[in-house]
Scaffold this motif. Structure first.
Motif, PDB file in Angstrom:
ATOM      1  N   LEU A   1      51.225  53.385  50.759  1.00  0.00           N
ATOM      2  CA  LEU A   1      50.030  53.720  49.989  1.00  0.00           C
ATOM      3  C   LEU A   1      50.370  54.102  48.559  1.00  0.00           C
ATOM      4  O   LEU A   1      49.618  53.774  47.628  1.00  0.00           O
ATOM      5  N   ASN A   2      51.479  54.777  48.369  1.00  0.00           N
ATOM      6  CA  ASN A   2      51.897  55.120  47.013  1.00  0.00           C
ATOM      7  C   ASN A   2      52.277  53.869  46.228  1.00  0.00           C
ATOM      8  O   ASN A   2      51.911  53.726  45.057  1.00  0.00           O
ATOM      9  N   GLU A   3      53.003  52.964  46.872  1.00  0.00           N
ATOM     10  CA  GLU A   3      53.421  51.742  46.184  1.00  0.00           C
ATOM     11  C   GLU A   3      52.226  50.871  45.826  1.00  0.00           C
ATOM     12  O   GLU A   3      52.239  50.185  44.796  1.00  0.00           O
ATOM     13  N   ALA A   4      51.200  50.869  46.661  1.00  0.00           N
ATOM     14  CA  ALA A   4      50.015  50.063  46.381  1.00  0.00           C
ATOM     15  C   ALA A   4      49.375  50.451  45.059  1.00  0.00           C
ATOM     16  O   ALA A   4      48.846  49.590  44.336  1.00  0.00           O
ATOM     17  N   ALA A   5      49.400  51.735  44.729  1.00  0.00           N
ATOM     18  CA  ALA A   5      48.804  52.181  43.468  1.00  0.00           C
ATOM     19  C   ALA A   5      49.541  51.588  42.272  1.00  0.00           C
ATOM     20  O   ALA A   5      48.923  51.151  41.297  1.00  0.00           O
ATOM     21  N   TYR A   6      50.866  51.555  42.333  1.00  0.00           N
ATOM     22  CA  TYR A   6      51.647  50.999  41.225  1.00  0.00           C
ATOM     23  C   TYR A   6      51.540  49.474  41.172  1.00  0.00           C
ATOM     24  O   TYR A   6      51.417  48.885  40.096  1.00  0.00           O
ATOM     25  N   LEU A   7      51.602  48.834  42.339  1.00  0.00           N
ATOM     26  CA  LEU A   7      51.529  47.376  42.366  1.00  0.00           C
ATOM     27  C   LEU A   7      50.164  46.870  41.937  1.00  0.00           C
ATOM     28  O   LEU A   7      50.044  45.765  41.395  1.00  0.00           O
ATOM     29  N   SER A   8      49.112  47.655  42.178  1.00  0.00           N
ATOM     30  CA  SER A   8      47.786  47.218  41.757  1.00  0.00           C
ATOM     31  C   SER A   8      47.719  47.066  40.240  1.00  0.00           C
ATOM     32  O   SER A   8      47.085  46.125  39.733  1.00  0.00           O
ATOM     33  N   GLU A   9      48.375  47.947  39.512  1.00  0.00           N
ATOM     34  CA  GLU A   9      48.389  47.829  38.056  1.00  0.00           C
ATOM     35  C   GLU A   9      49.232  46.645  37.610  1.00  0.00           C
ATOM     36  O   GLU A   9      48.909  45.973  36.616  1.00  0.00           O
ATOM     37  N   ILE A  10      50.313  46.366  38.328  1.00  0.00           N
ATOM     38  CA  ILE A  10      51.132  45.194  38.000  1.00  0.00           C
ATOM     39  C   ILE A  10      50.350  43.913  38.237  1.00  0.00           C
ATOM     40  O   ILE A  10      50.349  42.998  37.413  1.00  0.00           O
ATOM     41  N   VAL A  11      49.666  43.843  39.383  1.00  0.00           N
ATOM     42  CA  VAL A  11      48.872  42.653  39.701  1.00  0.00           C
ATOM     43  C   VAL A  11      47.722  42.508  38.707  1.00  0.00           C
ATOM     44  O   VAL A  11      47.415  41.393  38.251  1.00  0.00           O
ATOM     45  N   ARG A  12      47.093  43.596  38.364  1.00  0.00           N
ATOM     46  CA  ARG A  12      45.972  43.538  37.417  1.00  0.00           C
ATOM     47  C   ARG A  12      46.432  43.003  36.066  1.00  0.00           C
ATOM     48  O   ARG A  12      45.749  42.181  35.440  1.00  0.00           O
ATOM     49  N   SER A  13      47.600  43.452  35.598  1.00  0.00           N
ATOM     50  CA  SER A  13      48.108  42.941  34.321  1.00  0.00           C
ATOM     51  C   SER A  13      48.418  41.454  34.416  1.00  0.00           C
ATOM     52  O   SER A  13      48.207  40.708  33.454  1.00  0.00           O
ATOM     53  N   GLY A  14      48.921  41.011  35.580  1.00  0.00           N
ATOM     54  CA  GLY A  14      49.189  39.586  35.756  1.00  0.00           C
ATOM     55  C   GLY A  14      47.916  38.766  35.765  1.00  0.00           C
ATOM     56  O   GLY A  14      47.856  37.681  35.174  1.00  0.00           O
ATOM     57  N   LEU A  15      46.871  39.266  36.405  1.00  0.00           N
ATOM     58  CA  LEU A  15      45.594  38.550  36.442  1.00  0.00           C
ATOM     59  C   LEU A  15      44.967  38.460  35.052  1.00  0.00           C
ATOM     60  O   LEU A  15      44.401  37.433  34.674  1.00  0.00           O
ATOM     61  N   LEU A  16      45.091  39.529  34.284  1.00  0.00           N
ATOM     62  CA  LEU A  16      44.523  39.530  32.937  1.00  0.00           C
ATOM     63  C   LEU A  16      45.301  38.632  31.985  1.00  0.00           C
ATOM     64  O   LEU A  16      44.787  38.245  30.925  1.00  0.00           O
ATOM     65  N   ALA A  17      46.562  38.318  32.346  1.00  0.00           N
ATOM     66  CA  ALA A  17      47.378  37.467  31.482  1.00  0.00           C
ATOM     67  C   ALA A  17      46.981  36.003  31.556  1.00  0.00           C
ATOM     68  O   ALA A  17      47.376  35.212  30.701  1.00  0.00           O
ATOM     69  N   VAL A  18      46.224  35.619  32.583  1.00  0.00           N
ATOM     70  CA  VAL A  18      45.783  34.228  32.735  1.00  0.00           C
ATOM     71  C   VAL A  18      44.573  33.991  31.840  1.00  0.00           C
ATOM     72  O   VAL A  18      43.651  34.821  31.782  1.00  0.00           O
ATOM     73  N   ASP A  19      44.581  32.855  31.160  1.00  0.00           N
ATOM     74  CA  ASP A  19      43.487  32.509  30.247  1.00  0.00           C
ATOM     75  C   ASP A  19      42.158  32.488  31.006  1.00  0.00           C
ATOM     76  O   ASP A  19      42.005  31.756  31.987  1.00  0.00           O
ATOM     77  N   PRO A  20      41.178  33.279  30.597  1.00  0.00           N
ATOM     78  CA  PRO A  20      39.890  33.299  31.315  1.00  0.00           C
ATOM     79  C   PRO A  20      39.165  31.956  31.272  1.00  0.00           C
ATOM     80  O   PRO A  20      38.277  31.693  32.089  1.00  0.00           O
ATOM     81  N   GLY A  21      39.525  31.098  30.324  1.00  0.00           N
ATOM     82  CA  GLY A  21      38.903  29.793  30.274  1.00  0.00           C
ATOM     83  C   GLY A  21      39.175  28.960  31.510  1.00  0.00           C
ATOM     84  O   GLY A  21      38.348  28.105  31.889  1.00  0.00           O
ATOM     85  N   GLN A  22      40.317  29.198  32.170  1.00  0.00           N
ATOM     86  CA  GLN A  22      40.626  28.451  33.379  1.00  0.00           C
ATOM     87  C   GLN A  22      39.695  28.863  34.520  1.00  0.00           C
ATOM     88  O   GLN A  22      39.299  28.032  35.336  1.00  0.00           O
ATOM     89  N   THR A  23      39.356  30.133  34.567  1.00  0.00           N
ATOM     90  CA  THR A  23      38.393  30.594  35.577  1.00  0.00           C
ATOM     91  C   THR A  23      37.027  29.957  35.337  1.00  0.00           C
ATOM     92  O   THR A  23      36.361  29.493  36.279  1.00  0.00           O
TER      93      THR A  23
END
Length: 312
Positions: free
Chosen positions: A171-193
């Motif tokens: 549960l502790n690791e999930a909090a940190y990984l969620s921010e890593i995943v969120r930064s990765g998702l935001l790095a993708v060009d929204p135009g592709q979505t």
């Protein structure tokens, strides 16, 4: 003007008789590199000499306990904790990251609160808390709030040291990984979505087939670091007497009083597993970095080929 003309004549003459090649170019001398190399080499020799000649290390004791059954059982338990906690962290972290990017303020607020709580409290406190959950909730029940209960269990019997460690680490690791995943998702060009949705793809399919595959290039390196960090953080569960690697060597040196040799045994095993994880991380980075100019960068084979080409 005369100086420029003479230089041009020299280059023309040299180009006609003996063309300029890379062999005619003298390398830049860098004495600082040689000095730094000499200092590092001397320091390394000093450390090696201290490790080899110091009788207090007792390398014979290290070799004796290195593959002892208790130590190997603790090593297996450490790897189990790392794998299970990271699996929980990755699955839950992706879900929390997606929730935090939601347009629904209630969903995004719940995800933000989760991250705030688990990142804001020490992991050691969380481990002890889960281990002593029975003091807060003597029984754990599953049912409808203010309604019927479908199942219940005694907390002391349900929350074993292993389960408490898994809950705290995962549960502790999930909090940190969620921010890593969120930064990765935001790095993708929204135009592709937008393009994928224009083709009629659902939000879930866009996430699975378009966004996540591209975000992995950004996500994999920090997740690899988190995995290596998790391997070492498992040593914290020794406070609840869970026999992982550190606790296993502690049991031995509390009986034999050979503290330093047993700590070296644990440290060497941590280094071995960390090295294996680092190699796996490198190959994953190369795999997901294909097409972005990083697939073969900084690999030993590429470095050797570059050195051979420059020396040719």
């Amino acid at each position: 003007m005369s100086t420029s003309a003479s230089i041009g004549e020299q280059l023309t003459t040299q180009g006609a008789g003996s063309p300029l090649t890379s062999r005619n170019v003298l390398p830049v001398r860098r004495p600082g590199r040689w000095i730094a190399t000499a200092i590092i080499a001397l320091a390394a020799l000093g450390v090696i000499n201290a490790l080899v000649t110091n009788p207090n290390i007792q390398w014979g004791v290290v070799a004796h306990y290195f593959t002892s059954p208790n130590v190997l059982i603790g090593l297996v338990r450490t790897v189990q904790l790392t794998v299970i906690a990271m699996a929980i962290g990755v699955v839950l972290g992706v879900a929390i990251a997606v929730m935090k990017l939601s347009q629904n303020p209630l969903v995004s607020g719940a995800a933000a609160s989760y991250v705030w709580f688990f990142r804001g409290t020490p992991l050691l406190v969380q481990i002890v808390f889960w281990y002593n959950l029975a003091a807060l909730f003597p029984t754990v029940s599953i049912g409808i709030p203010f309604g019927p209960t479908f199942a219940s269990a005694n907390s002391n019997e349900l929350i074993t040291p292993f389960l408490a460690a898994i809950l705290a680490l995962g549960l502790n690791e999930a909090a940190y990984l969620s921010e890593i995943v969120r930064s990765g998702l935001l790095a993708v060009d929204p135009g592709q979505t937008e393009a994928a949705q224009a083709l009629g793809m659902s939000q879930g399919k866009v996430l699975r087939r378009i966004i996540l595959p591209q975000a992995m290039r950004v996500i994999v390196p920090p997740v690899g670091n988190e995995t290596i960090s998790m391997l070492k953080l498992t040593s914290l569960v020794s406070v609840i007497s869970l026999p992982e690697l550190l606790y296993s060597v502690q049991v031995v040196y509390q009986a034999t009083y050979q503290v330093i040799p047993l700590l070296l045994v644990a440290s060497i095993w941590y280094l071995i597993v960390t090295t294996i994880l680092s190699i796996g991380q490198r190959y994953l980075e190369r795999y997901y970095g294909r097409g972005f100019g990083v697939a073969t960068a900084n690999t030993p084979r590429r470095k050797a080929a570059q050195a051979k080409a420059s020396g040719a």
